[in-house]
Enzyme design. Structure first.
Site, PDB file in Angstrom:
ATOM      1  N   ASP A  34       0.816  -1.228   0.000  1.00  0.00           N
ATOM      2  CA  ASP A  34       0.000   0.000   0.000  1.00  0.00           C
ATOM      3  C   ASP A  34       0.849   1.277   0.000  1.00  0.00           C
ATOM      4  OD1 ASP A  34       1.051  -0.029   2.508  1.00  0.00           O
ATOM      5  OD2 ASP A  34      -0.855  -0.086   3.583  1.00  0.00           O
ATOM      6  N   GLY A  35       2.159   1.155  -0.054  1.00  0.00           N
ATOM      7  CA  GLY A  35       3.015   2.332  -0.135  1.00  0.00           C
ATOM      8  C   GLY A  35       3.638   2.746   1.188  1.00  0.00           C
ATOM      9  N   GLU A  36       3.206   2.157   2.290  1.00  0.00           N
ATOM     10  CA  GLU A  36       3.795   2.519   3.585  1.00  0.00           C
ATOM     11  C   GLU A  36       5.211   1.961   3.684  1.00  0.00           C
ATOM     12  OE1 GLU A  36       1.110   1.216   6.677  1.00  0.00           O
ATOM     13  OE2 GLU A  36      -0.409   2.687   6.097  1.00  0.00           O
ATOM     14  N   ARG A  93       6.823  26.740   5.519  1.00  0.00           N
ATOM     15  CA  ARG A  93       6.488  28.085   5.036  1.00  0.00           C
ATOM     16  C   ARG A  93       5.296  28.712   5.733  1.00  0.00           C
ATOM     17  NH1 ARG A  93       6.864  27.399  -1.155  1.00  0.00           N
ATOM     18  NH2 ARG A  93       6.613  25.259  -0.487  1.00  0.00           N
ATOM     19  N   HIS A 127      12.870  28.344   5.675  1.00  0.00           N
ATOM     20  CA  HIS A 127      12.148  29.476   5.103  1.00  0.00           C
ATOM     21  C   HIS A 127      12.255  30.749   5.963  1.00  0.00           C
ATOM     22  CE1 HIS A 127       9.214  31.827   3.059  1.00  0.00           C
ATOM     23  NE2 HIS A 127       8.504  31.951   4.169  1.00  0.00           N
ATOM     24  N   ASP A 167      13.292  39.384  -3.163  1.00  0.00           N
ATOM     25  CA  ASP A 167      12.463  39.991  -2.109  1.00  0.00           C
ATOM     26  C   ASP A 167      13.312  40.288  -0.872  1.00  0.00           C
ATOM     27  OD1 ASP A 167      12.743  37.513  -0.751  1.00  0.00           O
ATOM     28  OD2 ASP A 167      10.957  36.728  -1.750  1.00  0.00           O
ATOM     29  N   LYS A 190       8.910  42.353  -3.148  1.00  0.00           N
ATOM     30  CA  LYS A 190       7.882  41.449  -3.696  1.00  0.00           C
ATOM     31  C   LYS A 190       6.621  41.523  -2.844  1.00  0.00           C
ATOM     32  CE  LYS A 190       8.015  36.851  -3.019  1.00  0.00           C
ATOM     33  NZ  LYS A 190       8.618  35.523  -3.099  1.00  0.00           N
ATOM     34  N   GLY A 224       6.824  31.235  -9.688  1.00  0.00           N
ATOM     35  CA  GLY A 224       6.242  32.564  -9.920  1.00  0.00           C
ATOM     36  C   GLY A 224       7.229  33.686  -9.591  1.00  0.00           C
TER      37      GLY A 224
HETATM   38  C1  R5P Z   1       9.704  33.507  -0.421  1.00  0.00           C
HETATM   39  O1  R5P Z   1       9.739  34.126   0.587  1.00  0.00           O
HETATM   40  C2  R5P Z   1      10.795  32.574  -0.852  1.00  0.00           C
HETATM   41  O2  R5P Z   1      12.058  33.083  -0.580  1.00  0.00           O
HETATM   42  C3  R5P Z   1      10.678  32.260  -2.323  1.00  0.00           C
HETATM   43  O3  R5P Z   1      10.876  33.445  -3.066  1.00  0.00           O
HETATM   44  C4  R5P Z   1       9.327  31.692  -2.678  1.00  0.00           C
HETATM   45  O4  R5P Z   1       8.879  30.787  -1.721  1.00  0.00           O
HETATM   46  C5  R5P Z   1       9.402  31.010  -4.026  1.00  0.00           C
HETATM   47  O5  R5P Z   1       8.146  30.460  -4.306  1.00  0.00           O
HETATM   48  P1  R5P Z   1       7.559  30.430  -5.778  1.00  0.00           P
HETATM   49  O6  R5P Z   1       8.556  29.711  -6.631  1.00  0.00           O
HETATM   50  O7  R5P Z   1       6.270  29.712  -5.629  1.00  0.00           O
HETATM   51  O8  R5P Z   1       7.346  31.850  -6.205  1.00  0.00           O
END
Ligand code: R5P
Length: 296
Positions: A34-36, A93, A127, A167, A190, A224
């Site tokens: 089952d993947g476990e 995150r 993060h 950012d 950002k 993104g």
């Molecule tokens: C944001 O604070 C992180 O440093 C990354 O810029 C972000 O998590 C990247 O996520 P994505 O590729 O979805 O934009």
């Protein structure tokens, strides 16, 4: 001290054991129908100080569960101290509630690790280092900023590059790396909409025409951030744009899209092992860290 290879990081465990001249604890694994995951510790580990090596990259839930199972079992079998070396720490995150009712997965996953019997966790470019280090649980914690380890080795190759972060969160990494590269740097601003996840980026007025640019970030997931930042940089006609990530979690099509936009090179470390991306081996850096901070 001995190394316990987690199923997600067997190669890394072997490399660390070889560099540090530490024994590997023998662990038998198999996957049930089952993947476990089935695991059996085959050596006597009573009174041993152990380092489990297990990166919790996708499938995150499976790799995280394996870490919990190993932590609890090692303590149950009499280990003296259990440290978890988790190069990529999943669910990190969501460290604060931006919308009401949101699950704060970072603290919850640390609570689970702490209750499993793991005494200490060492991770890489988590993060939000502040949230990680000050979280409310009994775990001892360390966060390794790999940019400072990579700096010396990347200095020659990327001499003359301008270092850019997408950012404010990347500011410390950008400053750290540019010091080694003796480079100019700046960070963009950002904004990510909490509901739509749409990204808007503002950038200072800097002349990038004909310049070589290194865009760095701790992580790429949807891509993104990298796409929007690359779009803005490429519109300024740099001679080269290289992207460097610590944790590369995107799908291959995202890297292909970035390349077709005009990005010259994409590099990541192998906290998440991938076949189709140029990756920097983290084993020597982690071994160095363990030697200097854990073994001493
Ligand atoms: C944001 O604070 C992180 O440093 C990354 O810029 C972000 O998590 C990247 O996520 P994505 O590729 O979805 O934009």
């Amino acid at each position: 001290m001995k190394i316990v290879p987690g199923p997600a990081s067997i190669e890394l465990s072997k490399k660390l054991a070889s560099i540090l001249e530490l024994d590997l604890v023998r662990v038998r694994y198999k996957t049930f129908y089952d993947g476990e995951t089935y695991m059996q510790i085959e050596d006597n580990i009573e009174n041993e100080q152990l380092i489990i090596v297990q990166s919790t990259y996708p499938p995150q839930e499976k790799h995280f569960m394996e870490l919990l199972l190993l932590g609890e079992t090692l303590k149950d079998l009499g280990a003296k101290k259990v440290t978890a070396l988790v190069p990529y720490l999943c669910y990190a995150r969501a460290d604060k509630r931006k919308l009401s009712g949101e699950v704060m997965s970072h603290q919850i996953s640390l609570n689970l690790l702490s209750k499993s019997g793991i005494d200490k966790i060492i991770t890489v470019n988590v993060h939000n280092p502040e949230a990680f280090l000050s979280s409310a649980d009994k775990l001892q914690k360390e966060n390794i900023n790999l940019f400072s380890y990579l700096g010396q080795d990347l200095a020659k190759k990327y001499e003359g590059y301008i270092v850019i972060g997408p950012d404010k969160g990347a500011e410390i990494d950008v400053k750290t790396l540019s010091k080694y590269l003796n480079a100019d740097y700046f960070v963009m601003e950002k904004y990510r909409d909490a509901v739509t996840q749409k990204i808007a980026i503002k950038t200072p007025e800097v002349d990038l025409e004909g310049k070589k640019v290194l865009l760095i970030d701790d992580i790429i997931t949807s891509g993104g951030t990298a796409k929007r930042a690359a779009e803005i940089i490429l519109a300024n006609n740099p001679s080269k744009l290289v992207l460097l990530f610590i944790h590369a979690l995107s799908k291959n099509e995202v890297y292909d899209q970035l390349k077709s936009m005009g990005v010259s090179e994409i590099i990541s470390t192998d906290t998440i092992p991938l076949e189709n991306l140029k990756q920097i081996d983290i084993a020597p850096y982690l071994a160095n860290y363990i030697q200097e901070n854990i073994i001493k």
